[in-house]
Design a protein around this motif. Structure first.
Motif, short mmCIF file in Angstrom:
data_model
loop_
_atom_site.label_atom_id
_atom_site.label_comp_id
_atom_site.label_asym_id
_atom_site.label_seq_id
_atom_site.Cartn_x
_atom_site.Cartn_y
_atom_site.Cartn_z
N LEU A 111 77.55 77.33 147.80
CA LEU A 111 77.63 76.03 147.13
C LEU A 111 78.87 75.96 146.24
O LEU A 111 79.55 74.93 146.20
N SER A 112 79.16 77.05 145.55
CA SER A 112 80.31 77.07 144.65
C SER A 112 81.63 76.99 145.42
O SER A 112 82.49 76.16 145.12
N PRO A 121 74.02 69.97 141.52
CA PRO A 121 74.08 70.82 140.31
C PRO A 121 72.77 71.52 139.97
O PRO A 121 72.78 72.67 139.54
N GLU A 122 71.64 70.84 140.17
CA GLU A 122 70.36 71.46 139.82
C GLU A 122 70.02 72.58 140.79
O GLU A 122 69.53 73.64 140.38
N VAL A 123 70.28 72.35 142.07
CA VAL A 123 70.03 73.39 143.07
C VAL A 123 70.93 74.60 142.81
O VAL A 123 70.47 75.75 142.82
N PHE A 124 72.21 74.32 142.54
CA PHE A 124 73.15 75.40 142.27
C PHE A 124 72.72 76.21 141.04
O PHE A 124 72.71 77.45 141.08
N ALA A 125 72.38 75.52 139.97
CA ALA A 125 71.99 76.22 138.75
C ALA A 125 70.76 77.09 138.98
O ALA A 125 70.68 78.23 138.47
N ASN A 126 69.80 76.58 139.74
CA ASN A 126 68.59 77.34 140.03
C ASN A 126 68.89 78.58 140.85
O ASN A 126 68.43 79.69 140.54
N ASP A 169 82.02 85.17 142.78
CA ASP A 169 82.35 83.91 143.43
C ASP A 169 81.32 82.83 143.11
O ASP A 169 81.64 81.63 143.13
N ALA A 170 80.09 83.26 142.85
CA ALA A 170 79.02 82.32 142.52
C ALA A 170 78.94 82.05 141.02
O ALA A 170 78.26 81.12 140.60
N GLY A 171 79.60 82.91 140.24
CA GLY A 171 79.53 82.77 138.79
C GLY A 171 78.68 83.82 138.12
O GLY A 171 78.37 83.71 136.93
#
Length: 209
Positions: A111-112, A121-126, A169-171
């Motif tokens: 996703l990133s 954003p919510e899916v990514f944060a989760n 890469d994902a943070g």
């Protein structure tokens, strides 16, 4: 043997790492998962789920799923013990990799890198939060001083390495996990190891989430 793969897929890199370490000859055929080449009738015949990697044997039989490919190739080799408990530990960590690292951390990375983190954003944060939690679990698993996750170097280490080594890469910062960073270095120092994972191509943006 023929390996149907993509150079930017960590799952595909797992198979390539082991094939090199076992010094097994194979032909490599790139199937572009970002442009729909894995969703053709031809590729569905190799893998009904339409994904890569797929290993085609000399008999014409095909094996899908990276964990299954690793297991098949490692049978009878030092990378998969004959001892029942040792083999069970390998399976334990490989299932952890698929359920926690690949499904959460690797998805956050996709996703990133594909620009989808802003769209979802919510899916990514989760997924990122759960991926960080999975790294914490792996670090705890390595905290008893073992060199590799199942004791001796095995296909479990190969499976985990694929998406753990690029967690940033994902943070997710690996510097917070001393046991993981030391383990990554040990994996990279095994004989004939090569990390040949390529960056996501620009057209990865076109792939449906």
């Amino acid at each position: 043997m023929i390996l149907y793969d993509h150079p930017a897929s960590g799952n595909c890199m797992k198979a390539r790492i082991l094939l090199r370490q076992l010094e097994l000859p194979y032909e490599r055929v790139t199937v572009d998962l970002f442009t729909g080449e894995t969703r053709t009738t031809e590729h569905f015949a190799r893998n009904p789920d339409g994904r890569v990697p797929v290993l085609e044997l000399d008999t014409g039989e095909t094996i899908a799923e990276s964990g299954a490919i690793l297991t098949y190739l490692a049978i009878g080799s030092p990378y998969l013990s004959d001892d029942p408990m040792a083999r069970t530990r390998v399976a334990q960590w490989m299932l952890f990799e698929q359920n926690r690292i690949e499904a959460e951390l690797a998805y956050a990375r996709f996703l990133s890198l594909s620009g989808r983190s802003e769209q979802l954003p919510e899916v990514f944060a989760n997924r990122l939060e759960r991926g960080k939690d999975a790294l914490g679990a792996l670090d705890r698993g390595l905290s008893d001083g073992r060199d590799f996750v199942a004791g001796d170097y095995s296909i479990a280490d190969i499976a985990l390495y694929a998406y753990v080594h690029c967690a940033s890469d994902a943070g997710a910062e690996l510097g917070e996990h001393d046991h993981i960073t030391a383990w990554l270095a040990r994996v990279e120092n095994t004989p004939r190891f090569e990390n040949d994972l390529e960056p996501l191509p620009e057209h990865a943006l076109k792939r449906p989430v």
